[in-house]
Design an enzyme around this catalytic site. Sequence first.
Site, mmCIF file in Angstrom:
data_model
loop_
_atom_site.group_PDB
_atom_site.id
_atom_site.type_symbol
_atom_site.label_atom_id
_atom_site.label_comp_id
_atom_site.label_asym_id
_atom_site.label_seq_id
_atom_site.Cartn_x
_atom_site.Cartn_y
_atom_site.Cartn_z
ATOM 1 N N SER A 74 0.786 -1.232 0.000
ATOM 2 C CA SER A 74 0.000 0.000 0.000
ATOM 3 C C SER A 74 0.820 1.285 0.000
ATOM 4 O O SER A 74 0.269 2.370 0.149
ATOM 5 C CB SER A 74 -0.959 0.005 1.184
ATOM 6 O OG SER A 74 -0.242 -0.281 2.346
ATOM 7 N N THR A 177 -1.045 3.315 4.394
ATOM 8 C CA THR A 177 -0.288 4.542 4.152
ATOM 9 C C THR A 177 0.754 4.751 5.238
ATOM 10 O O THR A 177 0.462 4.517 6.414
ATOM 11 C CB THR A 177 -1.266 5.736 4.227
ATOM 12 O OG1 THR A 177 -2.195 5.586 3.178
ATOM 13 C CG2 THR A 177 -0.571 7.073 4.162
ATOM 14 N N THR A 195 1.524 7.014 -0.213
ATOM 15 C CA THR A 195 0.636 5.855 -0.325
ATOM 16 C C THR A 195 0.364 5.503 -1.784
ATOM 17 O O THR A 195 0.458 6.377 -2.654
ATOM 18 C CB THR A 195 -0.708 6.159 0.370
ATOM 19 O OG1 THR A 195 -1.493 4.984 0.449
ATOM 20 C CG2 THR A 195 -1.498 7.235 -0.343
ATOM 21 N N ARG A 205 -8.856 8.203 -8.796
ATOM 22 C CA ARG A 205 -9.203 8.502 -7.397
ATOM 23 C C ARG A 205 -7.971 9.028 -6.643
ATOM 24 O O ARG A 205 -6.878 8.493 -6.760
ATOM 25 C CB ARG A 205 -9.732 7.236 -6.727
ATOM 26 C CG ARG A 205 -10.142 7.400 -5.256
ATOM 27 C CD ARG A 205 -9.041 7.022 -4.292
ATOM 28 N NE ARG A 205 -9.526 6.962 -2.918
ATOM 29 C CZ ARG A 205 -8.720 6.832 -1.859
ATOM 30 N NH1 ARG A 205 -7.430 6.757 -2.023
ATOM 31 N NH2 ARG A 205 -9.222 6.780 -0.642
ATOM 32 N N THR A 228 -4.309 7.973 8.498
ATOM 33 C CA THR A 228 -4.365 6.794 7.638
ATOM 34 C C THR A 228 -5.790 6.253 7.716
ATOM 35 O O THR A 228 -6.510 6.524 8.672
ATOM 36 C CB THR A 228 -3.340 5.731 8.082
ATOM 37 O OG1 THR A 228 -3.430 4.600 7.209
ATOM 38 C CG2 THR A 228 -3.579 5.256 9.506
ATOM 39 N N GLY A 229 -6.169 5.493 6.701
ATOM 40 C CA GLY A 229 -7.523 4.952 6.696
ATOM 41 C C GLY A 229 -8.279 5.402 5.470
ATOM 42 O O GLY A 229 -7.683 5.910 4.517
HETATM 43 N N1 ASP Z 1 -5.538 7.078 3.449
HETATM 44 C C1 ASP Z 1 -5.177 6.294 2.297
HETATM 45 C C2 ASP Z 1 -6.103 6.615 1.168
HETATM 46 O O1 ASP Z 1 -7.298 6.722 1.386
HETATM 47 C C3 ASP Z 1 -5.186 4.844 2.523
HETATM 48 C C4 ASP Z 1 -4.891 4.390 3.906
HETATM 49 O O2 ASP Z 1 -4.152 4.969 4.644
HETATM 50 O O3 ASP Z 1 -5.445 3.413 4.321
HETATM 51 O O4 ASP Z 1 -5.638 6.696 0.051
#
Ligand code: ASP
Length: 317
Positions: A74, A177, A195, A205, A228-229
């Site tokens: 990721s 990320t 990321t 996106r 993150t998320g």
């Molecule tokens: N925040 C990142 C995104 O939405 C992905 C992640 O950190 O899980 O691209």
Amino acid sequence: MGTALLIPSISSASATDEKGKSNKAGEKPLILSTWNHGLPANQAAMEKLSSGGSILDAVETGVRDTELDLENLSVGLQGLPDREGITTLDASIMTGDGNCGSVAFVRQIKHPISLARRVMENTPHVMLAGEGARQFAIAEGFPLEEEVLSPKAAVEYAKWKETSQYKPVINIENHDTIGMIGIDANGNMAGSCTTSGLAYKMHGRVGDSPIIGAGLFVDNEVGAATATGLGETIIKICGSFLIVELMRQGRTPQEACEEAVRRLISKNKNINDIQAGFLAINKEGVTGAFAVHPGFNFAKATLKENVLIDSNSHFKP
Ligand code: ASP
């Protein structure tokens, strides 16, 4: 002149030892990074800082380590691709004096964090996206990498193609990320975030990570935060900016992270499927961390140690 590196090597990093606790006393220098890969990234960042690099150099160097990690699905070009099988990258970098740069939806660049830094330092802009970012990279002398999936990502993508179901479900397998925030001994702060974004996203996106104020925000007068998320949910609440502004109003880093999570939860109906986690440091070097669901962890490095810590979360295990 750099000082000798005092933190232990990552192999001797202690296991989780202070479940979700913020350090109330405050320490400098200090570096926080999201997830397990934060341990080696923190190590690289602290080495840079201890050998005379600036806090900006440190947060760039730290996450470059993760961008090269072939096991990581990721971050970097080995990350999981979008629905079309194309890996596109997002990254941002910011210093506590308000300078920042970012790249979004960029292809074929091994170190998007360094490209984000070049945007900050060598252009009048803050953000470059897509083909424009790639052209800027070429002009800056960045090599273009071949556009092939890493062996691990290719296997995962082939499995996903069997159903091609797109569910914006975030779990530890399809996000991770790296967001890194740090403060040096003099109180100068910087942050970085990089990321490959949400796996199997729509082509084009862009998540929160390259959006200043969403995935990352730093202000020497107050503190720094990173996220993150599920990026869409973090963008909608300007997560990192929100945390820094809450700290400006007097909340501790921990209280500010918890309030951001509460805000995020209040704006989302299907919260069972949504994970997000935040990290914060204030200008005294006090830290905070909080997530929607259990499972979020982060690495914290000081001159003495580099440890992995389980974050507390709104919903309990
Ligand atoms: N925040 C990142 C995104 O939405 C992905 C992640 O950190 O899980 O691209």
